[in-house]
Structure formats: C-alpha cells, structure tokens
Write an enzyme that holds these catalytic residues in place. Structure first.
Site, PDB file in Angstrom:
ATOM      1  N   ALA A 110       0.754  -1.262  -0.067  1.00 34.97           N
ATOM      2  CA  ALA A 110      -0.147  -0.009   0.082  1.00 34.97           C
ATOM      3  C   ALA A 110       0.932   1.186  -0.115  1.00 34.97           C
ATOM      4  O   ALA A 110       0.017   2.336   0.147  1.00 34.97           O
ATOM      5  CB  ALA A 110      -1.046  -0.098   1.128  1.00 34.97           C
ATOM      6  N   ASN A 140       1.985  -2.063   7.926  1.00 37.15           N
ATOM      7  CA  ASN A 140       2.903  -2.994   7.597  1.00 37.15           C
ATOM      8  C   ASN A 140       3.803  -2.110   6.716  1.00 37.15           C
ATOM      9  O   ASN A 140       4.946  -2.427   6.475  1.00 37.15           O
ATOM     10  CB  ASN A 140       2.271  -3.979   6.580  1.00 37.15           C
ATOM     11  N   HIS A 143      -0.311   8.111   3.270  1.00 32.48           N
ATOM     12  CA  HIS A 143       0.870   8.143   3.998  1.00 32.48           C
ATOM     13  C   HIS A 143       1.901   8.808   2.990  1.00 32.48           C
ATOM     14  O   HIS A 143       2.052   9.049   1.947  1.00 32.48           O
ATOM     15  CB  HIS A 143       1.676   6.417   3.543  1.00 32.48           C
TER      16      HIS A 143
HETATM   17  N1  LIG Z   1       1.868  -4.545   2.967  1.00 35.02           N
HETATM   18  C1  LIG Z   1       1.018  -4.019   2.932  1.00 35.02           C
HETATM   19  O1  LIG Z   1       1.055  -2.906   1.979  1.00 35.02           O
HETATM   20  C2  LIG Z   1      -0.496  -4.238   3.577  1.00 35.02           C
HETATM   21  C3  LIG Z   1      -0.539  -5.430   4.248  1.00 35.02           C
HETATM   22  N2  LIG Z   1      -1.632  -5.760   4.884  1.00 35.02           N
HETATM   23  C4  LIG Z   1      -1.702  -6.910   5.602  1.00 35.02           C
HETATM   24  O2  LIG Z   1      -2.068  -8.210   4.844  1.00 35.02           O
HETATM   25  C5  LIG Z   1      -2.842  -9.063   5.634  1.00 35.02           C
HETATM   26  C6  LIG Z   1      -4.003  -9.564   4.828  1.00 35.02           C
HETATM   27  O3  LIG Z   1      -4.921  -8.344   4.921  1.00 35.02           O
HETATM   28  P1  LIG Z   1      -6.360  -8.443   4.313  1.00 35.02           P
HETATM   29  O4  LIG Z   1      -6.526  -9.095   3.080  1.00 35.02           O
HETATM   30  O5  LIG Z   1      -6.836  -7.059   4.228  1.00 35.02           O
HETATM   31  O6  LIG Z   1      -7.042  -9.276   5.607  1.00 35.02           O
HETATM   32  P2  LIG Z   1      -8.530  -9.637   5.533  1.00 35.02           P
HETATM   33  O7  LIG Z   1      -8.879  -9.770   6.934  1.00 35.02           O
HETATM   34  O8  LIG Z   1      -9.448  -9.084   4.600  1.00 35.02           O
HETATM   35  O9  LIG Z   1      -8.083 -11.055   5.221  1.00 35.02           O
HETATM   36  C7  LIG Z   1      -7.419 -12.046   6.157  1.00 35.02           C
HETATM   37  C8  LIG Z   1      -7.816 -13.593   5.570  1.00 35.02           C
HETATM   38  O10 LIG Z   1      -7.063 -14.582   6.276  1.00 35.02           O
HETATM   39  C9  LIG Z   1      -7.859 -15.590   6.529  1.00 35.02           C
HETATM   40  N3  LIG Z   1      -7.439 -16.292   7.564  1.00 35.02           N
HETATM   41  C10 LIG Z   1      -7.624 -16.038   9.057  1.00 35.02           C
HETATM   42  N4  LIG Z   1      -7.180 -17.105   9.692  1.00 35.02           N
HETATM   43  C11 LIG Z   1      -6.825 -18.124   8.799  1.00 35.02           C
HETATM   44  C12 LIG Z   1      -6.714 -19.640   9.029  1.00 35.02           C
HETATM   45  N5  LIG Z   1      -6.159 -19.890  10.158  1.00 35.02           N
HETATM   46  N6  LIG Z   1      -5.912 -20.028   7.786  1.00 35.02           N
HETATM   47  C13 LIG Z   1      -6.154 -19.718   6.626  1.00 35.02           C
HETATM   48  N7  LIG Z   1      -6.650 -18.444   6.553  1.00 35.02           N
HETATM   49  C14 LIG Z   1      -7.110 -17.606   7.572  1.00 35.02           C
HETATM   50  C15 LIG Z   1      -9.347 -14.965   6.647  1.00 35.02           C
HETATM   51  O11 LIG Z   1     -10.192 -16.021   6.105  1.00 35.02           O
HETATM   52  P3  LIG Z   1     -11.818 -15.917   6.442  1.00 35.02           P
HETATM   53  O12 LIG Z   1     -12.001 -15.003   4.981  1.00 35.02           O
HETATM   54  O13 LIG Z   1     -12.340 -17.140   6.474  1.00 35.02           O
HETATM   55  O14 LIG Z   1     -11.987 -14.908   7.600  1.00 35.02           O
HETATM   56  C16 LIG Z   1      -9.264 -14.158   5.315  1.00 35.02           C
HETATM   57  O15 LIG Z   1      -9.670 -14.554   4.171  1.00 35.02           O
HETATM   58  C17 LIG Z   1      -2.896  -8.343   6.936  1.00 35.02           C
HETATM   59  O16 LIG Z   1      -2.039  -8.995   7.833  1.00 35.02           O
HETATM   60  C18 LIG Z   1      -2.838  -7.034   6.544  1.00 35.02           C
HETATM   61  O17 LIG Z   1      -2.146  -6.165   7.760  1.00 35.02           O
HETATM   62  C19 LIG Z   1      -2.844  -5.063   4.282  1.00 35.02           C
HETATM   63  C20 LIG Z   1      -2.604  -4.102   3.626  1.00 35.02           C
HETATM   64  C21 LIG Z   1      -1.475  -3.424   3.418  1.00 35.02           C
HETATM   65  O1  LIG Z   2       0.251  -0.925   5.859  1.00 36.37           O
HETATM   66  C1  LIG Z   2      -0.923  -1.522   5.858  1.00 36.37           C
HETATM   67  O2  LIG Z   2      -1.043  -2.669   6.608  1.00 36.37           O
HETATM   68  C2  LIG Z   2      -2.076  -0.970   5.598  1.00 36.37           C
HETATM   69  C3  LIG Z   2      -2.214   0.563   5.198  1.00 36.37           C
HETATM   70  O3  LIG Z   2      -1.616   1.366   5.781  1.00 36.37           O
HETATM   71  C4  LIG Z   2      -2.801   0.628   3.829  1.00 36.37           C
HETATM   72  O4  LIG Z   2      -3.493  -0.008   3.371  1.00 36.37           O
HETATM   73  O5  LIG Z   2      -2.617   2.006   3.531  1.00 36.37           O
END
Ligand SMILES: NC(=O)C1=CN([C@@H]2O[C@H](COP(=O)(O)OP(=O)(O)OC[C@H]3O[C@@H](n4cnc5c(N)ncnc54)[C@H](OP(=O)(O)O)[C@@H]3O)[C@@H](O)[C@H]2O)C=CC1
Ligand SMILES: O=C([O-])CC(=O)C(=O)O
Length: 276
Positions: free
Chosen positions: A130, A198, A228
């Site tokens: 992001a 993140n 950001h």
């Molecule tokens: N690097 C970056 O720029 C960014 C990173 N992130 C990070 O990315 C990650 C994912 O974000 P996002 O997609 O928005 O999160 P969501 O909450 O939308 O999705 C998380 C997924 O993980 C699944 N999950 C939870 N527990 C388990 C398990 N035990 N086994 C398998 N799957 C599981 C959930 O399942 P279910 O659908 O069944 O609940 C869901 O599908 C987070 O850690 C977030 O902080 C987010 C934004 C930006």
């Molecule tokens: O960093 C993250 O996890 C998510 C975030 O800030 C964004 O989506 O802008």
C-alpha cells in the site's frame, strides 16, 4: 520445438494463503490468467465461504488448511492475519521455495524466517504493497540515508481495534478533529498497530531499518483515504512522496495492495523488468 522456439517453462504453482481483501482479489486474478503462474490452492479460516467463492472460478481450486499448501505449490503468497506468517512461510522456506508476503510487520518478530530462506536458498519477497517509492528508497540506501520519516493519516475506522490504542486508553471513535495517536519508530508501530502499518515496516526494511525509521500516525475523522507521506533525506537525493489509498472492503487495507502483489508476480516472471 525448433531451434528458434523460446524455452517453454512450466507455470509456477501458486498457493494463496488468506482469502480476504488481498487474497480473494489476487486469487481471482490468477484464475483469470497471469502469465507464468497457475493457482493451485487457497486457504481461509471459513473454508465453506471461500469454497463457494472459488466455485465461481474458471478453474476452481481446493480450499486447504495452511499446512496443506506446500505440497501443492512452488510459491505461496501470504495474505492472512500477521500472527499466521510463520505457519504459512516456514514449510515453503524449509524446502527452498519462495514466499511473497504482505504482513511485513510480522517479519520483525519472526526474523528467523530470513535466516531460514538464507539457509535453504529460498527467497522472501515483500511487495511495495500500500506504499509508494520503495524503488527510490532502495536506491538511496545504496548510498547514505540520513533520515526517513513517514506520516500516516487514516480514517477512524481504519485504526479502531489497534492494540496500541487499547493499551494506552486512547479512544478515537468520537473525535471531531485530527488527533496524533502515535509518534515513534517503525518497530514500535509494528507491535502497536499490527494490522495497520505493514507499510512502515516495509519502508524501514528498504531503507535504514525499523529503529531509525520514524513514524507519526494520525486519526483523522475528515478523510476517506489511508494516506502515507514519506520524507527521505539522503546524500544522493531528497524526496517526499504521498499516496492516498482508497480503502478496500477491509477499511484497514488499501485497494492498491493486491494490485501491488499482482504487479510483483508479473515482474518476477517477465522478460523485461522495469524499476528497482
Ligand atoms: N503490505 C501492505 O502494504 C499491506 C499489508 N496488509 C496486511 O495483509 C494481511 C491481509 O490483509 P487483508 O487481506 O486486508 O485481511 P482480511 O482480514 O481481509 O483477510 C484475511 C484472510 O485471512 C484468512 N484467515 C484467517 N485465519 C486463517 C487461518 N487460520 N487459515 C487460513 N486463512 C485464515 C481469513 O479467512 P476468512 O475469510 O475465512 O475470515 C481472510 O480470508 C494483513 O496482515 C494486513 O495487515 C494489509 C494492507 C496493506
Ligand atoms: O500498511 C498497512 O497495513 C495498510 C495501510 O496502511 C494501507 O492500506 O494504506
């Protein structure tokens, strides 16, 4: 194949671990066709719900538990809650396979994963996600960077529930003005805001590390976008950049994040790579 035919490689089998805002978009794109890749499995907590969605794909794939992914894939893309990062990454890294991850914040508390990659010959790949500008930060880091500072502004719904707010008794639900809720290092932010920042950790790993990368977080009731701004002072350049992310169906996650993962996969498989 005649002498002029290009070598044809088998597509890399990809497992998508997590099927939420990032994983579902990524899996759908892989299903539609991303050159060089083949989706072979996804994982979700609610397997039935994910299964119903996957059933609409052109090529439905199984919804597996996390520990079942490694045997069916050459590469895993982690798109799950941060705490699951080791369970997702370790089986792949132990057999020299690559891991693309978005929960970059979790890398700081699980740095053994980097050693595991080094030991076995796999790779951990962190997309820009992001954020903006990691190409310039990486280049500047080849010289001397004096300082990196990031200011994040998010709508209230993008921050509620963060452990830092609970631990410090900070209530933002009814604020009427922007409030600075955090001022510290990327390492501290990764602990206090594991589902929100993140990007700060990715920035720190590209540049001068999590203890020298400084971060302010503002809760702003007047904005709609996760914003950001990065300011970098280096011996090669001074630059500042801002990104205003449209939230996805998960208000904590910008819509650009899965697109960044898709672009990363495309670049890894491309005959021409643009950018650092
Ligand atoms: N690097 C970056 O720029 C960014 C990173 N992130 C990070 O990315 C990650 C994912 O974000 P996002 O997609 O928005 O999160 P969501 O909450 O939308 O999705 C998380 C997924 O993980 C699944 N999950 C939870 N527990 C388990 C398990 N035990 N086994 C398998 N799957 C599981 C959930 O399942 P279910 O659908 O069944 O609940 C869901 O599908 C987070 O850690 C977030 O902080 C987010 C934004 C930006
Ligand atoms: O960093 C993250 O996890 C998510 C975030 O800030 C964004 O989506 O802008």
């Amino acid at each position: 194949m005649n002498a002029m035919s290009p070598p044809r490689r088998r597509p890399l089998r990809v497992a998508v671990a997590g099927f939420g805002a990032i994983g579902a978009k990524l899996a759908a794109t892989l299903d539609e066709g991303l050159s060089g890749y083949e989706l072979t499995a996804v994982s979700a907590r609610d397997k039935q719900r994910a299964g119903r969605q996957v059933a609409t794909f052109r090529n439905p794939v199984p919804v597996l538990d996390l520990h079942e992914l490694e045997p069916v894939a050459d590469l895993v893309v982690e798109c799950a809650p941060a705490a699951l990062l080791p369970a997702i990454a370790e089986p792949f890294l132990k057999v020299a396979k690559n891991v693309v991850l978005v929960s970059a914040g979790a890398l700081l508390s699980h740095d053994h994963l980097v050693r595991l990659a080094a030991q076995h010959g796999g790779q951990i790949i962190v997309p820009t996600g992001a954020l903006i500008g990691l190409d310039a930060v990486l280049a500047a880091a080849e010289g001397e960077i004096a300082s990196i500072r990031m200011v994040t502004r998010k709508p209230v719904r993008g921050l509620v529930g963060a452990p830092y707010l609970q631990e410090h008794g900070i209530c933002i639900e009814n604020i009427k003005e922007p409030v600075r809720i955090f001022n510290g290092t990327a390492r501290e932010a990764a602990v206090g805001f594991p589902a929100n920042l993140n990007v700060a950790v990715a920035l720190s790993l590209a540049g001068i590390g999590p203890d020298r990368t400084m971060l302010e977080i503002w809760a702003d009731p007047a904005i709609e976008r996760n914003t950001h701004r990065i300011e970098v002072e280096a011996d090669s350049a001074r630059f500042s950049m801002t990104i205003e992310n449209v939230p996805s169906e998960n208000p904590k996650t910008g819509r650009i994040t899965p697109l960044s993962v898709i672009a990363t996969l495309r670049k890894l498989a491309a005959p021409l790579r643009i950018g650092t």
